[in-house]
Design an enzyme around this catalytic site. Structure first.
Site, PDB file in Angstrom:
ATOM      1  N   GLN A 190      27.012  36.481  10.947  1.00 53.38           N
ATOM      2  CA  GLN A 190      26.343  35.565  11.604  1.00 53.38           C
ATOM      3  C   GLN A 190      26.917  34.343  11.839  1.00 53.38           C
ATOM      4  O   GLN A 190      27.367  33.411  11.088  1.00 53.38           O
ATOM      5  CB  GLN A 190      25.108  35.261  10.521  1.00 53.38           C
ATOM      6  CG  GLN A 190      24.360  36.691   9.722  1.00 53.38           C
ATOM      7  CD  GLN A 190      23.453  37.136  10.996  1.00 53.38           C
ATOM      8  OE1 GLN A 190      22.664  36.587  11.541  1.00 53.38           O
ATOM      9  NE2 GLN A 190      23.615  38.454  11.121  1.00 53.38           N
ATOM     10  N   ALA A 224      13.729  33.320   9.787  1.00 51.95           N
ATOM     11  CA  ALA A 224      15.022  34.140  10.110  1.00 51.95           C
ATOM     12  C   ALA A 224      15.800  33.792  11.071  1.00 51.95           C
ATOM     13  O   ALA A 224      15.371  32.799  11.881  1.00 51.95           O
ATOM     14  CB  ALA A 224      14.152  35.460  10.332  1.00 51.95           C
ATOM     15  N   HIS A 225      16.750  34.578  11.210  1.00 48.29           N
ATOM     16  CA  HIS A 225      17.937  34.043  12.278  1.00 48.29           C
ATOM     17  C   HIS A 225      17.281  33.990  13.759  1.00 48.29           C
ATOM     18  O   HIS A 225      16.629  34.829  14.120  1.00 48.29           O
ATOM     19  CB  HIS A 225      19.104  34.815  12.173  1.00 48.29           C
ATOM     20  CG  HIS A 225      18.879  36.245  12.330  1.00 48.29           C
ATOM     21  ND1 HIS A 225      20.103  37.081  12.109  1.00 48.29           N
ATOM     22  CD2 HIS A 225      17.729  37.122  12.311  1.00 48.29           C
ATOM     23  CE1 HIS A 225      19.440  38.570  12.242  1.00 48.29           C
ATOM     24  NE2 HIS A 225      18.256  38.392  12.356  1.00 48.29           N
ATOM     25  N   ASN A 226      17.565  32.853  14.409  1.00 48.70           N
ATOM     26  CA  ASN A 226      17.374  32.701  15.832  1.00 48.70           C
ATOM     27  C   ASN A 226      16.094  32.291  16.092  1.00 48.70           C
ATOM     28  O   ASN A 226      15.501  32.476  17.575  1.00 48.70           O
ATOM     29  CB  ASN A 226      17.957  33.976  16.754  1.00 48.70           C
ATOM     30  CG  ASN A 226      19.569  33.928  16.684  1.00 48.70           C
ATOM     31  OD1 ASN A 226      19.860  34.913  15.775  1.00 48.70           O
ATOM     32  ND2 ASN A 226      20.149  33.296  17.308  1.00 48.70           N
TER      33      ASN A 226
END
Lengths: 345, 345, 345
Positions: B202, B243-245
């Site tokens: 990540q 969560a990511h992004n």
């Protein structure tokens, strides 16, 4: 993991549990296991009829059971009316953690000069105890814990590693707080001016009664005005969120991932299943049970079991049904029309 | 908990709040409470018509209220158009924590040699500040916090105890991060080779705007490529997972236990109720409100209020209805057939 | 955040990935980005047809893609059958964290005298490693972590900051545990005597296989009797709760906010969407997928995709439908009656 090499005789166990022993009281056992997995030096228990089938074949030295199940038991018997309760007591007798923590303050702990410490307090490495804190007799503070200013922790309470108790929190006797939980973080309160949010300082505290347990990574927020209040003997599982000014009555139990919004009052002897969500400003009566993942948006004023949601099904079937849910009011209206006219309008 | 013995005159309060005072400006008050619970040395407020019934009987020294509610007030009045906003400001004036943290670095804190520290920074016991970090003026780092390498925290921000900010995170001014929250843990990204998972590093970070608040035990994951982005004045409650992004627009508020899956974009001025779940890769327009525990699997392109799920009911009734849900498509088809033929096929 | 200034030639990348290179093998690149955002010194990838539209305009130095998508690529090509897998591998090559942690024990870490340390172990500041622990080769323990007595952590595992591993936990090789997670807190077990709760000591442990990842603020509780067991290559996202004596089969993946109640057995190669809840004592077969926020109250014995719940809709529409849900059994009965009689009873 290995259970420590503590041994007890069956007679000792019978006495501690108030059970009636049928068998050799001198026999020594060193642990506890299920009927199916027990070794000959262990005690097993039968607390659920579903496991009756495992009784005849058990290798256990003795079995803790209700008098009615005595006949097919191949081992010594420890008879009591509530064998699950006996199992609970026995589990604590064989707990390798019990009595293992040495008292004393680890040299790396940071303890403010004015902290009042009861007898036999243990404070682990890297812990921080801020000014004005009071720790009762036999309190155990695990490694990495932080206890904020002016908080009080009652006698016999244990904080496992990396617990955070914020400032001005009151915790009763014999609490067990598991790692990663946070007691007394700010409640979620903001006023909106039409363009942006303005923080409402959370001036209340959190009060936990006696015999409260809080699971790993759970959070109990402090009150906005007045306290968030958790009664005596309340058991809270992991990943639970309790918002500001919630009140939980004595002896209630909250399973994992429950979320309770602000100012809701939960009665005594309630049980909330995993993932249940309660909206804010509700009243939940004593003796209410809510099944897993139910959403409660209205007060519940009568004891009983409550549920919402629908169980999982095959995805293709679910897609067909879920799309119909959006037509449900229309379906109901069309049905009523058909009942009235005998045919569609 | 006790509020500290800070006192203000009503005239001082009126000036700070921009309220119009009717009453004795010299009178001193030492705290804030509800209409019902206020003592004679406290200010109360009326911000919700539901509490109008408590106004005539209040013992408060003064009441913060809208001009239209003045008549039945038995005490001095602090009149302003948005008394809830006034309450927010007043709560901060009486916050015992305000200004209480001493500046300086506790000797047990571990601060890398190259960390850049603004004026008035406070770093608590057992905290760890890794290499390359920059802390702005008046930043407060609580006990046990870890700030990872190369992260930046803007002026006036406060990390309560045991917060984790991972490496390469950028946090704006005046952030409040509550205990146990984690900013910048890895997003959940894996590629499958048909047999097993391969981790996707990540490589992105997390960027928080100004005036962001994050509740206890919440987590905001770092981006896979590019950053997870939280706008200005975004308020995030406890036990939230981002969560990511994910991107959250300015001024949005997320209640407890919300979960947002990867790459979803939430607009400005959105409000997500407790336990809401948003699937990944969605777009949520500005001004969307989603009620508690709703599941959002499609983008929402118009402002408005959105909901899903069903409320809790008596368990026996629920069982009968929930089983019918699995027949819903069949019910709809049979109804349509009946409408067509006048009788079942 | 900036990716570190590591550079690789396209030929080196092709060799590491086993990709077929079409283009200048000497060209140096320094990072990874999406097709749309890649700079001329970066590699992009095409792993999802939805992004095919971004291929012709990319500025990337090279694109990782499947052979079938070669024609419209304006850059050098790195062709492989599973470009997403290639992306995963490439992301790790450009991970600025890789190899950055210095070995050695920070002087502020508290490490019991009898701890067994493999080669190249790194222990960060303020960490606590209790008696009887074994850390394998190249284990990295982040700042503020606590590893409880008698736990074992396999070679190559990494605990990020502020992780708690309780006593008697066994973790395999190459685990990645993110900040704030707790492995081995007590399961939620109590016996009721008719008036109050009696704690059941949680005598089991937790066993994690090899290549397990656990997200931020997740919790995995220890077993009551016998262990909670997580198989090899199991990937667990943030805010997940796994109760006592749960078993998760190899290669399964659990998205954020999943909750699994006690003693449930999840098979191999399962995928649970965000917020899914599994009741206790269930069996879930290998290869089961459950979509986000579904409630599973019965065992699932066949592989496939399973779902529950209903998607969000406009609140006014939802209110009309949700109230009808409470009448659903009645609707079904009335429809059946109408089908039978041709008119309402």
């Amino acid at each position: 993991m290995n259970q420590d090499a503590r041994t007890l005789t069956l007679a000792e166990i019978a006495e501690r549990l108030g059970a009636r022993l049928e068998g050799d009281g001198e026999r020594r056992v060193s642990g506890l296991a299920t009927l199916r997995e027990a070794e000959p030096d262990q005690v097993a228990f039968l607390a659920n009829r579903a496991y009756l089938k495992d009784l005849p074949g058990t290798r256990a030295a003795a079995v803790l059971l209700a008098p009615g199940h005595a006949e097919s038991c191949p081992a010594a018997r420890l008879e009591m009316d509530n064998p699950y309760l006996g199992y609970a007591e026995l589990s604590r007798l064989f707990d390798p953690l019990a009595g293992r923590t040495p008292a004393g303050i680890h040299p790396t702990a940071v303890v403010a000069a004015d902290v009042r410490l009861g007898a036999g307090v243990a404070i682990g490495p890297q812990a921080v105890i801020e000014s004005g804190v009071e720790l009762g007799d036999e309190v155990v503070i695990g490694p990495g814990c932080v206890v904020g200013a002016d908080s009080t922790i009652g006698p016999g309470s244990r904080l496992h590693a990396n617990v955070t108790v914020c400032h001005g929190v009151v915790i009763g006797a014999r609490a067990i707080l598991h790692s990663g939980c946070v007691i007394g973080g700010d409640g979620f309160g903001f006023a909106h001016d039409g363009a942006r949010w303005h923080k409402i300082a959370q001036l209340g505290g959190v009060v936990l009664g006696d015999d409260v347990e809080v699971g790993s990574c759970s959070s109990i927020d402090r009150g906005a005005l007045g306290d968030t209040s958790i009664g005596d003997d309340v058991k809270i599982d992991s990943q639970v969120q309790i918002a500001h000014n919630v009140q939980i009555g004595d002896h209630s139990a909250l399973a994992g991932c429950v979320g309770i919004a602000g100012s809701t009052r939960v009665g005594r002897h309630c049980m909330l299943g995993g993932g249940v969500g309660l909206s804010g400003h509700l009243t939940i009566a004593d003796g209410v049970q809510v099944t897993g993942m139910s959403l409660v948006t209205n007060s519940i004023l009568e004891p009983g079991i409550y549920s919402s949601g629908t169980g999982a099904m095959d995805n293709a079937q679910w897609r067909r049904n879920a799309v119909r849910f959006k037509q449900l009011d229309d379906i109901a209206r069309r049905l009523a029309r058909l009942e009235k006219t005998g045919r569609s309008g």
